[in-house]
Design a protein around this motif. Sequence first.
Motif, mmCIF file in Angstrom:
data_model
loop_
_atom_site.group_PDB
_atom_site.id
_atom_site.type_symbol
_atom_site.label_atom_id
_atom_site.label_comp_id
_atom_site.label_asym_id
_atom_site.label_seq_id
_atom_site.Cartn_x
_atom_site.Cartn_y
_atom_site.Cartn_z
ATOM 1 N N ALA A 107 -35.356 20.248 17.684
ATOM 2 C CA ALA A 107 -36.671 20.877 17.595
ATOM 3 C C ALA A 107 -36.888 21.879 18.722
ATOM 4 C CB ALA A 107 -37.766 19.812 17.640
ATOM 5 N N ARG A 108 -36.264 21.640 19.851
ATOM 6 C CA ARG A 108 -36.398 22.546 20.998
ATOM 7 C C ARG A 108 -35.177 23.448 21.179
ATOM 8 N NH1 ARG A 108 -39.011 18.778 25.837
ATOM 9 N NH2 ARG A 108 -41.166 18.818 25.072
ATOM 10 N N ASN A 109 -34.004 22.920 20.871
ATOM 11 C CA ASN A 109 -32.776 23.647 21.184
ATOM 12 C C ASN A 109 -32.495 24.785 20.210
ATOM 13 O OD1 ASN A 109 -32.343 21.856 23.306
ATOM 14 N ND2 ASN A 109 -31.202 20.432 22.012
ATOM 15 N N ALA A 110 -32.788 24.581 18.925
ATOM 16 C CA ALA A 110 -32.581 25.613 17.902
ATOM 17 C C ALA A 110 -31.184 26.226 17.990
ATOM 18 C CB ALA A 110 -33.655 26.689 18.006
ATOM 19 N N HIS A 111 -30.167 25.369 17.998
ATOM 20 C CA HIS A 111 -28.799 25.854 18.091
ATOM 21 C C HIS A 111 -28.383 26.577 16.811
ATOM 22 C CE1 HIS A 111 -27.948 24.107 21.943
ATOM 23 N NE2 HIS A 111 -28.205 22.880 21.537
ATOM 24 N N LYS A 112 -27.422 27.438 16.946
ATOM 25 C CA LYS A 112 -26.857 28.194 15.829
ATOM 26 C C LYS A 112 -26.490 27.257 14.680
ATOM 27 C CE LYS A 112 -22.666 30.852 14.756
ATOM 28 N NZ LYS A 112 -21.415 31.411 15.333
ATOM 29 N N GLY A 113 -26.963 27.596 13.471
ATOM 30 C CA GLY A 113 -26.601 26.843 12.274
ATOM 31 C C GLY A 113 -27.550 25.734 11.883
ATOM 32 N N GLY B 258 -30.733 25.755 11.302
ATOM 33 C CA GLY B 258 -31.995 26.349 10.895
ATOM 34 C C GLY B 258 -32.996 25.425 10.237
ATOM 35 N N SER B 259 -32.666 24.905 9.066
ATOM 36 C CA SER B 259 -33.627 24.094 8.316
ATOM 37 C C SER B 259 -34.066 22.874 9.108
ATOM 38 C CB SER B 259 -33.015 23.647 6.983
ATOM 39 O OG SER B 259 -32.688 24.743 6.177
ATOM 40 N N TYR B 260 -33.105 22.188 9.697
ATOM 41 C CA TYR B 260 -33.402 20.953 10.425
ATOM 42 C C TYR B 260 -34.242 21.235 11.666
ATOM 43 C CZ TYR B 260 -32.508 16.319 12.447
ATOM 44 O OH TYR B 260 -32.637 15.061 12.974
ATOM 45 N N ALA B 261 -33.844 22.243 12.453
ATOM 46 C CA ALA B 261 -34.568 22.560 13.679
ATOM 47 C C ALA B 261 -35.999 22.985 13.375
ATOM 48 C CB ALA B 261 -33.833 23.662 14.450
#
Length: 234
Positions: free
Chosen positions: A130-136, A138-141
């Motif tokens: 929710a905070r990190n928003a790592h590459k890939g 998208g939907s989950y973050a």
Amino acid sequence: MKRVLVTGVSSGLGEAIAQECLERGWEVYAMGRTPNKRFENRPGYYFFQVDLGEVDLLRDAVIPFVRDHDFDLVILNAGVLGEIKPMPEISLEEIRHVMDVNVWANKQIVDALLTHAQCRQIVAVSSGAARNAHKGWGSYAISKAALNTMIKLYAHENPAIHFSAIAPGVIMTPMLQRLFKSADPSVYDSVQRIRDGLILSPEEGARRFLAGCEKALEHESGSFLDVRTMDLQS
């Protein structure tokens, strides 16, 4: 005796949470799409079969199951990961499905509880994504960030109930196993970091998460917390 409501008990963290609660002598009210045969005929275990993805029907569907109950703890655990891939490759349909299960299903359940039951504490299973928003991711973050905000909104509007969103850490669940099989760590470095880091068993994850729920009561209602950074000592 405590009475706990848990969603998503077919496997993984939800199953382990239900098992731990039953071992403590608590009553467990469980909701999900798939019954867990492990708990069939267990005293104190009550299961309501419902598809959390059918969000438009969910609120009215769960009311008979929760009506007039007094829950000490509600754990909104059920969730889906979605496919790990770049944002331009994620369709709106895919994002809507993840949002439906990870966010709007929880809204429908909380709304049913607020109007037809009594609750002392409501905890949503969140994620560092929710905070990190790592590459890939998208939907989950996006869904977990929205979930955190929704929980904070409910906390502001319902001061008599303690709300929190808690990230449980990395746990060896079917969701994580699917991630390892489907996402190339050479493309998504966050996946490699997860592989190399601490991965808990579902049982240990459940014990730490329940300890986190208890400690969350010492924090402001509506907070986003992570068991990996919480002091879980009694």
